[in-house]
Write an enzyme that holds these catalytic residues in place. Structure first.
Site, PDB file in Angstrom:
ATOM      1  N   LYS A   1      41.435  55.601  58.324  1.00 29.92           N
ATOM      2  CA  LYS A   1      40.738  54.443  57.744  1.00 29.92           C
ATOM      3  C   LYS A   1      41.712  53.637  56.879  1.00 29.92           C
ATOM      4  O   LYS A   1      42.563  54.212  56.189  1.00 29.92           O
ATOM      5  CB  LYS A   1      39.553  54.953  56.909  1.00 29.92           C
ATOM      6  CG  LYS A   1      38.629  53.864  56.388  1.00 29.92           C
ATOM      7  CD  LYS A   1      37.423  54.474  55.661  1.00 29.92           C
ATOM      8  CE  LYS A   1      36.470  53.426  55.125  1.00 29.92           C
ATOM      9  NZ  LYS A   1      35.298  54.009  54.448  1.00 29.92           N
TER      10      LYS A   1
ATOM     11  N   SER B   1      30.774  52.231  55.961  1.00 31.12           N
ATOM     12  CA  SER B   1      31.924  51.377  56.118  1.00 31.12           C
ATOM     13  C   SER B   1      33.031  51.902  57.040  1.00 31.12           C
ATOM     14  O   SER B   1      33.876  51.119  57.461  1.00 31.12           O
ATOM     15  CB  SER B   1      32.531  51.127  54.733  1.00 31.12           C
ATOM     16  OG  SER B   1      33.015  52.333  54.176  1.00 31.12           O
TER      17      SER B   1
ATOM     18  N   SER C   1      29.271  56.414  54.052  1.00 29.07           N
ATOM     19  CA  SER C   1      30.177  55.709  54.963  1.00 29.07           C
ATOM     20  C   SER C   1      30.896  56.541  56.014  1.00 29.07           C
ATOM     21  O   SER C   1      31.519  55.988  56.912  1.00 29.07           O
ATOM     22  CB  SER C   1      31.233  54.964  54.155  1.00 29.07           C
ATOM     23  OG  SER C   1      30.699  53.742  53.731  1.00 29.07           O
TER      24      SER C   1
HETATM   25  N1  GLN Z   1      26.659  51.373  52.272  1.00 29.30           N
HETATM   26  C1  GLN Z   1      27.052  51.901  51.009  1.00 29.30           C
HETATM   27  C2  GLN Z   1      27.679  50.823  50.168  1.00 29.30           C
HETATM   28  O1  GLN Z   1      27.798  49.753  50.651  1.00 29.30           O
HETATM   29  C3  GLN Z   1      27.996  53.066  51.192  1.00 29.30           C
HETATM   30  C4  GLN Z   1      29.381  52.675  51.475  1.00 29.30           C
HETATM   31  C5  GLN Z   1      30.344  53.825  51.437  1.00 29.30           C
HETATM   32  O2  GLN Z   1      29.972  54.986  51.527  1.00 29.30           O
HETATM   33  N2  GLN Z   1      31.608  53.487  51.265  1.00 29.30           N
HETATM   34  O3  GLN Z   1      28.048  51.015  49.062  1.00 29.30           O
END
Ligand code: GLN
Length: 447
Positions: free
Chosen positions: A50, A125, A149
């Site tokens: 990532k 994400s 995410s």
């Molecule tokens: N969807 C959540 C957020 O936008 C989780 C994102 C994540 O785990 N990085 O914060």
């Protein structure tokens, strides 16, 4: 695609030709936009990374304009550990800007397609990592999970994604979003590979002061025959789509068939999780992202004077979602509202942790949805609030610091993958992987 376990048996020559083939396959599937670029370092088993994890001498940008041109000066601890175990970083994967989002649509590099349906999001994400593994363009990948995410995109793309207990995996070299919630974890084709990759990247690190002083490993001791007591959440599931409810029923049946004891429990209303999470996460994000000022890292827009340079750089460098969160975070931390929002969120976080402790004094695992539906279509979650609400099943796990694993259960009527998650008590990764392996063996591979 060969598994990680199989790939670890290949000779150097076999690996080299495998990587050449993989590179052409990735190029042939470039419209998926799972990878930002392919940039092999080393002669080990290729793992997709990532774009918020530092690989020395690679560009690392958290999919943001503000970090264009930034080159990582050192390896994240997880990358050092991968090298020691014969694994090599192979390509950066797409993500929501600074890991803020649930669809990968907020990336500076454009959206990533879901390999099961090009009109659907891959989740987020870590959507690029999930799409790469789901499309057979990676043996395995690393993602990061602040509020779902890893687990949610894994579920949307039909793969396995695991978020370790907070402190199990070093965050040294991970681009910080919300430091008290972030964890790096494995995204793989099956449960055993997730355990193998988890073992490789986990362990104490003196460079991360929140790293737990524990080094126990799980993959050699995996046992799908352990009989466990597993909690199900009949009320919690009510907010999920029919496809998720059907998958839930199927998983309960499979767990019963495998000889596990099923008991019913309840969690508090998820509206508390959403509020506590979005206050905590944005407060920490506003603080963490203050360092991107155009002076120290990446992109700079020259202004009339120093202050104007900060303003121009940040106004041009950050996307809308990131700006929204910086504003929200600074608001909840401001002196007039700190008690009303931030302190209350921390109290709520404590209650969320306590409810889990109570449940885990009686059971080994909890079976829960990971997302309320299968992967939505592009643009379907256009209102930010709808996007935040769709995190209702994933974020309490991060607030409580617990380990959880999302795995594919079945396909929906429109042929999209449906995953569910198992949650374990803190530092109980062995039980988590044993239960997941048992569920996977009973259900069989879905994809
Ligand atoms: N969807 C959540 C957020 O936008 C989780 C994102 C994540 O785990 N990085 O914060």
């Amino acid at each position: 695609m060969i598994t990680l376990k199989e790939a670890l048996q290949l000779s150097k020559d076999e690996l080299q030709s495998f990587k050449d083939d993989l590179k052409s396959k990735i190029e042939a599937n470039s419209e998926l936009n799972a990878y930002i670029d392919v940039n092999n370092v080393g002669d080990g088993v290729p793992i997709a990374i990532k774009d918020n994890i530092q690989v020395k001498d690679w560009s690392v940008t958290s999919a943001s304009n503000i970090l264009q041109g930034y080159i990582a000066p050192y390896n994240a601890t997880v990358i050092e550990k991968m090298h020691q175990a014969g694994l090599s970083p192979f390509g950066r994967t797409n993500m929501d800007e600074f890991a803020m989002g649930s669809t990968t649509e907020s990336s500076f590099y454009g959206k990533t397609q879901n390999p099961h349906n090009k009109d659907c999001v891959p989740g987020g994400s870590s959507g690029g990592s999930a799409a790469a593994v789901g499309a057979g363009l990676a043996i395995a990948a690393l993602g990061s999970d602040t509020g779902g995410s890893i687990r949610q995109p894994a579920s949307f793309c039909g793969i396995v994604g695991m978020k370790p207990t907070y402190g199990r995996v070093s965050r040294y070299g991970l681009g910080a979003y919300a430091s008290s919630l972030d964890q790096i974890g494995p995204m793989t084709q099956n449960v055993e590979d997730a355990a193998i990759l988890y073992d490789i990247i986990s362990g104490h690190d003196e460079k991360d002061s929140t790293s737990a002083d524990m080094n126990d490993k799980v993959s050699d001791k995996l046992d799908a025959n352990r009989k466990l007591k597993i909690a199900v959440l009949p009320k919690h599931i009510e907010n999920a789509s029919q496809a998720v409810k059907d998958a839930y029923e199927k998983a309960i049946q499979a767990l019963k068939n495998a000889g596990h004891e099923i008991v019913e429990k309840e969690l508090m209303d998820a509206k508390f999780d959403i509020s506590a999470y979005y206050i905590t996460a944005t407060a920490e994000a506003a603080t963490n992202l203050a360092r991107y000022d155009g002076i120290r890292y990446g992109n700079r827009v020259e202004g009339k004077n120093l202050e104007d340079t900060f303003i121009q750089t940040r106004s041009n460098g950050f996307g809308d979602e990131v700006k929204r969160r910086i504003m929200l975070g600074n608001f909840v931390l401001s002196s007039g509202y700190y008690e009303a929002y931030y302190v209350k969120a921390q109290k709520t976080r404590h209650m969320i942790k306590e409810q889990y402790e109570k449940i885990f004094s009686d059971v080994d695992l909890i079976l829960s949805p990971i997302a309320p539906s299968t992967a939505p279509k592009f643009g379907e979650l256009e209102n930010p609030m709808d996007m935040y609400l769709s995190d209702l099943y994933s974020i309490s796990v991060n607030l409580a610091g617990l380990p959880a694993i999302s795995l594919p259960i079945c396909k929906s009527e429109d042929n999209m993958p449906v995953g569910l998650q198992l949650i374990a008590n803190a530092y109980n990764e062995q039980t988590l992987f044993d239960g997941a392996l048992s569920l996977e063996s009973e259900i069989g591979y879905v994809n």
